[in-house]
Design a protein around this motif. Structure first.
Motif, PDB file in Angstrom:
ATOM      1  N   VAL A   1       0.871  -1.168   0.000  1.00  0.00           N
ATOM      2  CA  VAL A   1       0.000   0.000   0.000  1.00  0.00           C
ATOM      3  C   VAL A   1       0.909   1.218   0.000  1.00  0.00           C
ATOM      4  CG1 VAL A   1      -1.734   1.334   1.254  1.00  0.00           C
ATOM      5  CG2 VAL A   1      -1.905  -1.161   1.196  1.00  0.00           C
ATOM      6  N   GLU A   2       0.840   2.001  -1.067  1.00  0.00           N
ATOM      7  CA  GLU A   2       1.615   3.233  -1.148  1.00  0.00           C
ATOM      8  C   GLU A   2       0.739   4.396  -0.716  1.00  0.00           C
ATOM      9  OE1 GLU A   2       4.277   3.881  -4.500  1.00  0.00           O
ATOM     10  OE2 GLU A   2       3.734   1.880  -5.227  1.00  0.00           O
ATOM     11  N   GLY A   3       1.347   5.363  -0.036  1.00  0.00           N
ATOM     12  CA  GLY A   3       0.628   6.536   0.443  1.00  0.00           C
ATOM     13  C   GLY A   3       0.785   6.671   1.939  1.00  0.00           C
ATOM     14  N   ALA A   4      -0.039   7.537   2.538  1.00  0.00           N
ATOM     15  CA  ALA A   4       0.055   7.813   3.971  1.00  0.00           C
ATOM     16  C   ALA A   4      -0.068   6.530   4.780  1.00  0.00           C
ATOM     17  CB  ALA A   4      -1.018   8.802   4.395  1.00  0.00           C
ATOM     18  N   ASN A   5       0.915   6.301   5.656  1.00  0.00           N
ATOM     19  CA  ASN A   5       0.942   5.157   6.568  1.00  0.00           C
ATOM     20  C   ASN A   5       0.844   3.817   5.868  1.00  0.00           C
ATOM     21  OD1 ASN A   5       1.111   6.788   8.992  1.00  0.00           O
ATOM     22  ND2 ASN A   5      -0.987   7.383   8.494  1.00  0.00           N
ATOM     23  N   GLY A   6       1.253   3.765   4.598  1.00  0.00           N
ATOM     24  CA  GLY A   6       1.232   2.517   3.853  1.00  0.00           C
ATOM     25  C   GLY A   6       2.378   1.609   4.266  1.00  0.00           C
ATOM     26  N   PHE A   7       2.590   0.552   3.508  1.00  0.00           N
ATOM     27  CA  PHE A   7       3.637  -0.415   3.838  1.00  0.00           C
ATOM     28  C   PHE A   7       4.205  -1.018   2.564  1.00  0.00           C
ATOM     29  CE2 PHE A   7      -0.538  -2.430   4.354  1.00  0.00           C
ATOM     30  CZ  PHE A   7      -0.470  -3.487   3.464  1.00  0.00           C
ATOM     31  N   GLY A   8       5.425  -1.522   2.670  1.00  0.00           N
ATOM     32  CA  GLY A   8       6.128  -2.097   1.535  1.00  0.00           C
ATOM     33  C   GLY A   8       5.641  -3.488   1.171  1.00  0.00           C
ATOM     34  N   ASN A   9       6.233  -4.054   0.128  1.00  0.00           N
ATOM     35  CA  ASN A   9       5.844  -5.374  -0.379  1.00  0.00           C
ATOM     36  C   ASN A   9       5.809  -6.417   0.731  1.00  0.00           C
ATOM     37  OD1 ASN A   9       5.548  -4.554  -3.046  1.00  0.00           O
ATOM     38  ND2 ASN A   9       7.673  -4.979  -3.553  1.00  0.00           N
ATOM     39  N   GLN A  10       4.688  -7.132   0.800  1.00  0.00           N
ATOM     40  CA  GLN A  10       4.476  -8.182   1.793  1.00  0.00           C
ATOM     41  C   GLN A  10       4.447  -9.533   1.092  1.00  0.00           C
ATOM     42  OE1 GLN A  10       3.891  -7.281   5.338  1.00  0.00           O
ATOM     43  NE2 GLN A  10       4.949  -5.618   4.271  1.00  0.00           N
ATOM     44  N   ARG A  11       5.075 -10.503   1.736  1.00  0.00           N
ATOM     45  CA  ARG A  11       5.040 -11.874   1.220  1.00  0.00           C
ATOM     46  C   ARG A  11       3.714 -12.499   1.647  1.00  0.00           C
ATOM     47  NH1 ARG A  11       9.711 -13.940  -0.512  1.00  0.00           N
ATOM     48  NH2 ARG A  11       9.101 -16.040   0.095  1.00  0.00           N
ATOM     49  N   LEU A  12       2.934 -12.963   0.683  1.00  0.00           N
ATOM     50  CA  LEU A  12       1.683 -13.635   0.988  1.00  0.00           C
ATOM     51  C   LEU A  12       1.702 -15.009   0.354  1.00  0.00           C
ATOM     52  CD1 LEU A  12      -0.698 -11.901  -1.464  1.00  0.00           C
ATOM     53  CD2 LEU A  12       0.845 -10.467  -0.188  1.00  0.00           C
ATOM     54  N   PHE A  13       0.948 -15.233  -0.648  1.00  0.00           N
ATOM     55  CA  PHE A  13       0.966 -16.462  -1.447  1.00  0.00           C
ATOM     56  C   PHE A  13       1.290 -16.032  -2.873  1.00  0.00           C
ATOM     57  CE2 PHE A  13      -3.319 -14.801  -0.913  1.00  0.00           C
ATOM     58  CZ  PHE A  13      -3.718 -14.595  -2.225  1.00  0.00           C
ATOM     59  N   THR A  14       1.517 -16.977  -3.765  1.00  0.00           N
ATOM     60  CA  THR A  14       1.791 -16.604  -5.153  1.00  0.00           C
ATOM     61  C   THR A  14       0.491 -16.670  -5.948  1.00  0.00           C
ATOM     62  OG1 THR A  14       4.056 -17.431  -5.000  1.00  0.00           O
ATOM     63  CG2 THR A  14       3.153 -17.141  -7.219  1.00  0.00           C
ATOM     64  N   PRO A  15      -0.100 -15.500  -6.227  1.00  0.00           N
ATOM     65  CA  PRO A  15      -1.331 -15.483  -7.018  1.00  0.00           C
ATOM     66  C   PRO A  15      -1.003 -15.763  -8.487  1.00  0.00           C
ATOM     67  CG  PRO A  15      -0.688 -13.238  -6.407  1.00  0.00           C
ATOM     68  CD  PRO A  15       0.318 -14.164  -5.815  1.00  0.00           C
TER      69      PRO A  15
END
Length: 181
Positions: A78-92
């Protein structure tokens, strides 16, 4: 006729996929110019930016929610205010590998700015979510929603399904009782 109470949360669900490898795709949410947090003095808190695509805001409040189909671990951010960098989840799986099936990207926005992003993959059991803080909704004015693909091409377009918006009302409204005045 019953009274309509306050909207506690608004969920925007977007079925989406693409074969564009390593190109962030998803949605950009933009708050109405009339939506401001109660204690706002123009401070957006910490602003996370990976590449900034989708955030050129000319003073508008935005969050860009992006993930990477076909890329190892999906890398949702999530880019923008209080966002966060790339997160490892599953491979879509990418669009072709998923047999044309779409992943569902949902964002729930709340008047207090505590928002939730959720990605449900096209495969059984693929479900990931996380919260972040950015006031994009005030209980009355829904954010604008834009489709997004970083550095996309016409050769590998983004595929979208029907976009849905669902409102959750406060408990008094659900019971049919009028809100207190």
């Amino acid at each position: 006729v019953g009274h309509v109470g306050a909207v506690e949360a608004l969920t925007i669900s977007v079925p989406v996929n693409s074969d564009s490898f390593n190109k962030g795709l998803g949605i950009v949410l933009e708050a109405s110019p009339e939506v401001r947090p109660p204690d706002a003095e123009g401070d957006d808190g910490d602003v996370y930016t990976y590449n900034g695509y989708g955030l050129s805001n000319e003073g508008r409040v935005r969050s860009a929610v992006k993930f990477h189909p076909g890329y190892n671990s999906g890398q949702l951010r999530v880019e923008g205010a209080n966002g966060f960098g790339n997160q490892r989840l599953f491979t879509p799986k990418a669009y072709s590998d998923a047999g044309g099936r779409l992943h569902t990207l949902s964002v729930t926005v709340r008047p207090d700015g505590q928002n939730t992003v959720r990605l449900q993959g096209a495969e059984e059991g693929q479900d990931w979510q996380r919260t972040w803080s950015n006031v994009l909704f005030d209980g009355r004015r829904a954010p604008a929603v834009y489709a997004w693909l970083d550095l996309g091409t016409t050769d590998q377009p983004v595929h979208f399904g029907d976009i849905r918006m669902t409102a959750a009302f406060d408990a008094q409204t659900k019971s049919g009782a009028p809100p207190d005045s």
